[in-house]
Each structure stands twice: as C-alpha cells, then as structure tokens.
Design an enzyme around this catalytic site. Structure first.
Site, PDB file in Angstrom:
ATOM      1  N   GLN A  71      63.248 -13.283  -8.745  1.00  0.00           N
ATOM      2  CA  GLN A  71      63.593 -13.722 -10.108  1.00  0.00           C
ATOM      3  C   GLN A  71      64.881 -14.623  -9.953  1.00  0.00           C
ATOM      4  O   GLN A  71      64.925 -15.159  -8.976  1.00  0.00           O
ATOM      5  CB  GLN A  71      64.010 -12.656 -11.223  1.00  0.00           C
ATOM      6  CG  GLN A  71      62.819 -11.685 -11.543  1.00  0.00           C
ATOM      7  CD  GLN A  71      62.269 -10.569 -10.533  1.00  0.00           C
ATOM      8  OE1 GLN A  71      63.109  -9.813  -9.831  1.00  0.00           O
ATOM      9  NE2 GLN A  71      61.071 -10.723 -10.125  1.00  0.00           N
ATOM     10  N   GLY A  93      56.520 -13.786  -7.808  1.00  0.00           N
ATOM     11  CA  GLY A  93      55.455 -14.630  -6.993  1.00  0.00           C
ATOM     12  C   GLY A  93      56.142 -15.796  -6.345  1.00  0.00           C
ATOM     13  O   GLY A  93      56.860 -16.555  -6.840  1.00  0.00           O
ATOM     14  N   HIS A  94      56.090 -15.564  -4.910  1.00  0.00           N
ATOM     15  CA  HIS A  94      56.871 -16.474  -4.079  1.00  0.00           C
ATOM     16  C   HIS A  94      55.848 -17.314  -3.188  1.00  0.00           C
ATOM     17  O   HIS A  94      54.876 -16.675  -2.527  1.00  0.00           O
ATOM     18  CB  HIS A  94      57.688 -15.685  -3.064  1.00  0.00           C
ATOM     19  CG  HIS A  94      59.020 -15.128  -3.925  1.00  0.00           C
ATOM     20  ND1 HIS A  94      59.973 -14.160  -3.137  1.00  0.00           N
ATOM     21  CD2 HIS A  94      59.205 -15.087  -5.223  1.00  0.00           C
ATOM     22  CE1 HIS A  94      60.682 -13.850  -4.090  1.00  0.00           C
ATOM     23  NE2 HIS A  94      60.491 -14.235  -5.191  1.00  0.00           N
ATOM     24  N   ASP A 111      61.595 -18.692 -10.101  1.00  0.00           N
ATOM     25  CA  ASP A 111      60.602 -19.620  -9.422  1.00  0.00           C
ATOM     26  C   ASP A 111      61.173 -21.146  -9.015  1.00  0.00           C
ATOM     27  O   ASP A 111      60.786 -22.067  -9.323  1.00  0.00           O
ATOM     28  CB  ASP A 111      59.493 -20.018 -10.667  1.00  0.00           C
ATOM     29  CG  ASP A 111      58.580 -19.000 -11.433  1.00  0.00           C
ATOM     30  OD1 ASP A 111      58.481 -17.870 -10.357  1.00  0.00           O
ATOM     31  OD2 ASP A 111      58.416 -18.908 -12.340  1.00  0.00           O
ATOM     32  N   LYS A 119      62.133 -20.143  -4.004  1.00  0.00           N
ATOM     33  CA  LYS A 119      62.676 -19.277  -2.816  1.00  0.00           C
ATOM     34  C   LYS A 119      61.769 -18.839  -1.797  1.00  0.00           C
ATOM     35  O   LYS A 119      62.401 -18.800  -0.648  1.00  0.00           O
ATOM     36  CB  LYS A 119      63.401 -17.786  -3.604  1.00  0.00           C
ATOM     37  CG  LYS A 119      64.269 -18.079  -4.686  1.00  0.00           C
ATOM     38  CD  LYS A 119      64.446 -16.774  -5.602  1.00  0.00           C
ATOM     39  CE  LYS A 119      63.228 -16.346  -6.346  1.00  0.00           C
ATOM     40  NZ  LYS A 119      62.795 -17.074  -7.482  1.00  0.00           N
TER      41      LYS A 119
HETATM   42  P1  GDP Z   1      59.573 -18.755  -6.161  1.00  0.00           P
HETATM   43  O1  GDP Z   1      59.351 -17.416  -7.197  1.00  0.00           O
HETATM   44  O2  GDP Z   1      61.480 -18.935  -6.109  1.00  0.00           O
HETATM   45  O3  GDP Z   1      59.325 -18.448  -4.795  1.00  0.00           O
HETATM   46  O4  GDP Z   1      58.918 -20.065  -6.621  1.00  0.00           O
HETATM   47  P2  GDP Z   1      57.358 -20.255  -7.137  1.00  0.00           P
HETATM   48  O5  GDP Z   1      56.691 -19.922  -5.666  1.00  0.00           O
HETATM   49  O6  GDP Z   1      56.910 -19.106  -8.110  1.00  0.00           O
HETATM   50  O7  GDP Z   1      57.261 -21.556  -7.651  1.00  0.00           O
HETATM   51  C1  GDP Z   1      57.671 -22.873  -6.843  1.00  0.00           C
HETATM   52  C2  GDP Z   1      56.591 -23.773  -6.705  1.00  0.00           C
HETATM   53  O8  GDP Z   1      57.021 -24.927  -6.388  1.00  0.00           O
HETATM   54  C3  GDP Z   1      55.432 -23.194  -5.871  1.00  0.00           C
HETATM   55  O9  GDP Z   1      54.272 -23.782  -6.255  1.00  0.00           O
HETATM   56  C4  GDP Z   1      56.054 -24.217  -4.471  1.00  0.00           C
HETATM   57  O10 GDP Z   1      54.896 -24.312  -3.757  1.00  0.00           O
HETATM   58  C5  GDP Z   1      56.416 -25.329  -5.118  1.00  0.00           C
HETATM   59  N1  GDP Z   1      57.642 -26.066  -4.604  1.00  0.00           N
HETATM   60  C6  GDP Z   1      58.523 -25.636  -3.657  1.00  0.00           C
HETATM   61  N2  GDP Z   1      59.411 -26.501  -3.442  1.00  0.00           N
HETATM   62  C7  GDP Z   1      59.041 -27.515  -3.695  1.00  0.00           C
HETATM   63  C8  GDP Z   1      59.442 -29.007  -3.622  1.00  0.00           C
HETATM   64  O11 GDP Z   1      60.358 -29.244  -3.115  1.00  0.00           O
HETATM   65  N3  GDP Z   1      58.755 -29.889  -4.190  1.00  0.00           N
HETATM   66  C9  GDP Z   1      57.442 -29.592  -4.895  1.00  0.00           C
HETATM   67  N4  GDP Z   1      56.719 -30.350  -5.477  1.00  0.00           N
HETATM   68  N5  GDP Z   1      57.008 -28.310  -5.029  1.00  0.00           N
HETATM   69  C10 GDP Z   1      57.798 -27.381  -4.698  1.00  0.00           C
HETATM   70  P1  IMO Z   2      60.210 -14.935  -8.971  1.00  0.00           P
HETATM   71  O1  IMO Z   2      60.591 -14.178  -7.835  1.00  0.00           O
HETATM   72  C1  IMO Z   2      60.176 -16.198 -13.204  1.00  0.00           C
HETATM   73  C2  IMO Z   2      60.513 -13.288 -16.080  1.00  0.00           C
HETATM   74  C3  IMO Z   2      59.595 -12.901 -17.118  1.00  0.00           C
HETATM   75  C4  IMO Z   2      59.827 -12.229 -18.267  1.00  0.00           C
HETATM   76  C5  IMO Z   2      61.192 -11.630 -17.845  1.00  0.00           C
HETATM   77  C6  IMO Z   2      61.015 -10.006 -17.688  1.00  0.00           C
HETATM   78  O2  IMO Z   2      58.618 -15.272  -8.776  1.00  0.00           O
HETATM   79  O3  IMO Z   2      61.384 -16.161  -9.123  1.00  0.00           O
HETATM   80  P2  IMO Z   2      59.529  -8.321 -16.084  1.00  0.00           P
HETATM   81  O4  IMO Z   2      58.180  -8.649 -15.751  1.00  0.00           O
HETATM   82  O5  IMO Z   2      60.660  -8.536 -15.080  1.00  0.00           O
HETATM   83  O6  IMO Z   2      59.877  -7.358 -17.309  1.00  0.00           O
HETATM   84  O7  IMO Z   2      59.807  -9.732 -17.029  1.00  0.00           O
HETATM   85  O8  IMO Z   2      61.492 -12.223 -16.386  1.00  0.00           O
HETATM   86  N1  IMO Z   2      60.225 -13.044 -14.913  1.00  0.00           N
HETATM   87  C7  IMO Z   2      60.150 -14.090 -13.951  1.00  0.00           C
HETATM   88  N2  IMO Z   2      60.286 -15.471 -14.164  1.00  0.00           N
HETATM   89  N3  IMO Z   2      60.072 -15.914 -11.853  1.00  0.00           N
HETATM   90  C8  IMO Z   2      60.045 -14.504 -11.695  1.00  0.00           C
HETATM   91  O9  IMO Z   2      60.086 -14.122 -10.253  1.00  0.00           O
HETATM   92  C9  IMO Z   2      60.021 -13.533 -12.584  1.00  0.00           C
HETATM   93  N4  IMO Z   2      60.057 -12.435 -12.791  1.00  0.00           N
HETATM   94  C10 IMO Z   2      59.951 -11.600 -14.066  1.00  0.00           C
HETATM   95  O10 IMO Z   2      58.436 -14.085 -17.162  1.00  0.00           O
HETATM   96  O11 IMO Z   2      60.341 -13.519 -19.169  1.00  0.00           O
HETATM   97 MG    MG Z   3      57.551 -17.192  -8.443  1.00  0.00          MG
END
Ligand code: GDP
Ligand code: IMO
Ligand code: MG
Length: 421
Positions: free
Chosen positions: A221, A39-40, A12, A15
């Site tokens: 991840q 979840g991107h 998270d 990416k």
């Molecule tokens: P990912 O899994 O690495 O793609 O990240 P996620 O989408 O799960 O979580 C990142 C969250 O931070 C999302 O809600 C994005 O919209 C938000 N986000 C990304 N970059 C920034 C930033 O520079 N500032 C803020 N405030 N939010 C951001």
């Molecule tokens: P993105 O790509 C954050 C965590 C889960 C759990 C562990 C194992 O959005 O960054 P799994 O479902 O793989 O068996 O879970 O890894 N986890 C993540 N945490 N971002 C993710 O993906 C994750 N994918 C799995 O919360 O602790």
């Molecule tokens: Mg994510």
C-alpha cells in the site's frame, strides 16, 4: 541493518519493481504488513508477474524471503501465488519463510469485508475485498488465528468457534451468500501450507542481522493509506509507514538505516476517498491510458492526477525518508505541460499541511506549471542525458521536499532505472 522500501502515495507506486531491482544487494526481503490487497508487479525474463503476499525477492536465487508477523495471510492466495512462481522454475519452498505470529485471513473475513462494504453503500471504502479489515480487527480484537496455530490439534475447533462468531456478524449484516466453496479451498490451502518453513520470525531476523546480514523491508500500500496517518476512514487497516517495520517484523528502530520512498512522477489512487490533485478530465484520462493505470489486484481503473507535494512532504516526514525513487517518469513524456501541487486551499485558507479530515473539507490544490520535455526517455541510462525540462522538474521537487530523488524509473523493465546519486 534494515533498509525499507515503501510507498509514499496511495499505493501502486511501483514498489515491486524497485524491490526486485535492489534485491541482489540484500540477504533477506521481508514483508511487514498488508496482505493480498497488495499487487506488486515485476517483469521476470520479460514476463509479467504480480505478487500479492510473497516478497518481491523470490526470483533471486540467493535471497531469503520472509512473510513477517505484521502481515495478514490468506492461504488460498498464497497457494495460487506459489503455483505462479513455480511456473518460472522457482522452488519457493527453498527461500520462503513465514512467521508463526502472522495472522490468517479466513473465508469469513472475506465475506465480512464484502458485507461491510455493501452495508456502507455510497460511503464504501472501495476495499479490495480480500478480508484485510476483518482479519486485522480479529487481531486487535484478540480473536484471530495465526500461522503457528495451523499445527495445533485444536485448529479446526478454534476455526469453527471463530466462524460461528463471524456468522452472527454476517447475519446481522444480512449477508447470506454460500461460502462453502471458499471454505473447501481454504482447507486445501491449509494442507498446502504444511510444506512451508514456519519460523519464529523475530529470532529468525534478529539472529541474521547480528551476523551482519542485510534486510530489505518491503512495504505494501502507501503512506496515505496508513491506518493512522492516511485519509481515514478511506485507508487500509495496517501501519504502512516505516514505524510498521518494527512491529511487523520484530526489529528495533536503531536497526533501520535507509528509508527509500517510492513515488510516481504523478499521482494515482484506487478506491474511494480524498484525492486533492485528481483530474477528472481528458488529462486524467490520458495519464490513465499512457500509464496503464488499472489495479494489479482488482483490475479497477485508477484515479489519476498531478503529483501532490503537500502529501509527499507529509509522507517524507512521518517515514523519515532518506531517498526517493521516482517511478513512471516516462508516462509524462507526451505532455506539453505538467503541474505540481505545492499547497492546498482548505476552506479558502492556504496551507502546506495535510488537514485532519480531508474528506470533510473543500481542498483546492494550488498548482505550479512546468513545461513538458516531449521526448522519449525510456532508453536513457544517465541522469545528465535526461531532457533539461525533466532535470528541472526533479530539482524543483528535491528542493520542495528537502529529500533527493536518488533514482528515476523510466519504464517497467528491471534495467530501466537511472541513478542520480
Ligand atoms: P506496486 O504495488 O507499488 O508494486 O505497483 P503496481 O505493480 O501495482 O503498479 C505499478 C505499475 O507500473 C506496474 O504495472 C509496473 O509494471 C509499472 N511500472 C513500474 N515502474 C514503471 C515505470 O517507471 N514506467 C512505467 N511505464 N511503468 C512502470
Ligand atoms: P499495493 O501494495 C493501491 C486500497 C483499496 C481501498 C483501500 C482499502 O499494490 O500498493 P483494503 O483492501 O486494504 O481494505 O482496501 O486501500 N488499497 C490499495 N490501493 N495499492 C494497494 O496495494 C492497495 N491495497 C489496498 O483500493 O481503497
Ligand atoms: Mg500494486
């Protein structure tokens, strides 16, 4: 040539936004591991969209998107995602390709994930329950079904055989939920999948690289969730690090050029497991509130803490990171004081190394303090215009890691990215 974007922390890191930003510079965006546990989040025309399995290049008309062999794919989630992407006017059939070697997540994998977590009680991993672990177990256990098997006449027979095997395991775990609705959805989604271009991924990508096309491998991840180098057993079931690109797409290591590591300006983790800099106090709560730290896949609140340079340096080392993108820097705008973890005290002993079994030792993070910048950075476009305190924060991290923060993300929007090259 292949560049990689991957997470340096516990996932998270942002990416999805970063891949979406860089996508126009590449011909192909390819996912190489993970599955619907990811979840991107991206913003397309100001509207939020969360991708789980489709690469984050799908909203760029000229970009080819490949789901690589290292991914575990759930047809049900894919179908839902395609419908969501289509609502933006995107014809996903045009630019989405799937490797025939990609393993399938079956309804019983999801059931097994749930049963396994229940059986672990307090020691549960905190899995997303998407069936990731059981699907990878069937891959390494040489039982799994792959996307290429869908066109085989014997697919249903193979499915039933594997299902029976899973049923025995489910019985032994005392799991008796009715999953017939999941199965119905699964077979509908399998039919839906017949419209996709299923390819021999390794030839597909290498032929294009030979012709001079540029590939961006999109990690899911984060490095601290890597099956080998993460905080085992509180990890996911794939190699999330740059080495996973070679096995997850079928490209040679010599093809990999830049490894772009994404890190938040602080740190989060969702699910169980060690997190040395975690703040279980009002400051942690503030980070969660301002950063809106709730899981993009499960909605669970994310645990929050200060940036951990020990873990980040480790991640830079095992990935060969060439550039860092620091995301969510704007979340720190309101803080009077910031802290940075520069070493651990492990069972009383100071170290700058990540210990073997983080969950079995007592780790006290040694923290350095920095003054906050206390101003809104969300509209700044030029690194030199950032507050002095923030430039100092960045410089300190660069020096510690011996890798430069080349980009700073100061908001969730596509345009909110400051170059520091
Ligand atoms: P990912 O899994 O690495 O793609 O990240 P996620 O989408 O799960 O979580 C990142 C969250 O931070 C999302 O809600 C994005 O919209 C938000 N986000 C990304 N970059 C920034 C930033 O520079 N500032 C803020 N405030 N939010 C951001
Ligand atoms: P993105 O790509 C954050 C965590 C889960 C759990 C562990 C194992 O959005 O960054 P799994 O479902 O793989 O068996 O879970 O890894 N986890 C993540 N945490 N971002 C993710 O993906 C994750 N994918 C799995 O919360 O602790
Ligand atoms: Mg994510």
């Amino acid at each position: 040539m292949v560049d990689v974007i991957l997470g340096l922390q516990w996932g998270d890191e942002g990416k999805g936004k970063i891949v979406d930003y860089f996508a126009p510079r590449y011909d192909i965006i390819a996912r190489f591991q993970g599955g619907p546990n990811a979840g991107h989040t991206l913003y397309v025309n100001g509207k939020k969209v969360v991708l789980h399995q489709i690469p984050s290049g799908i909203f760029h008309e000229k970009t080819t998107n490949l789901i690589g062999n290292g991914v575990v794919l759930d047809p049900v989630t894919l179908k839902k995602e395609c419908e969501s992407v289509a609502s933006f006017g995107i014809d996903y059939r045009k630019n989405l390709y799937i490797s025939q070697r990609t393993h399938l997540i079956l309804p019983t994998h999801r059931a097994l994930d749930k049963a396994s977590e229940i059986s672990k009680g307090n020691e549960k991993i905190g899995s997303t329950l998407k069936g990731i672990g059981p699907a990878y177990m069937d891959k390494t256990g040489r039982n799994g079904l792959r996307v290429g098997d869908l066109s085989d006449k014997s697919f249903v027979t193979q499915y039933i055989k594997l299902r029976l095997k899973h049923q025995k395991l489910l019985d032994s775990l005392n799991f008796h939920e009715d999953i017939s609705a999941w199965e119905e959805e699964f077979f509908e989604a399998v039919e839906f999948m017949r419209q996709f271009k299923v390819v021999n991924g390794e030839y597909f990508i290498n032929e294009r690289i030979q012709k001079g096309q540029k590939v961006l491998a999109e990690g899911a991840q984060g490095s601290m969730l890597d099956i080998d180098f993460g905080t085992f057993p509180f990890v996911t079931s794939s190699n999330t690090i740059s080495a996973g690109v070679c096995s997850g797409l079928g490209v040679a290591p010599q093809q990999i050029k830049d490894v772009i590591g994404v890190s938040k300006a602080y740190c989060t983790r969702v699910g169980s497991g060690p997190f040395p800099t975690e703040l279980e106090d009002a400051t942690g709560e503030e980070l969660r509130k301002i950063g809106n730290e709730f899981g993009a896949t499960t909605g669970r609140p994310r645990r929050c803490g200060w940036i951990d340079l020990v873990a980040l340096k480790f991640a830079c080392m095992i990935n060969g990171v060439t550039k860092i993108v620091m995301t969510k820097a704007d979340v720190l705008d309101a803080f009077d004081e910031l802290k940075v973890c520069t070493a651990y005290k492990v069972n009383g002993q100071k170290t700058e190394e990540v210990p073997f079994q983080m969950e079995k030792v007592t780790i006290d993070p040694l923290l350095e303090s920095f003054p906050g910048w206390k101003s809104d950075i969300t509209a700044i476009k030029d690194f030199k215009k950032l507050p002095k305190q923030m430039q100092q924060y960045v410089e300190y991290i660069n020096k510690y890691l011996h890798v430069s923060i080349a980009y700073i993300s100061n908001g969730p929007g596509r345009e909110q990215l400051i170059e520091n090259l």
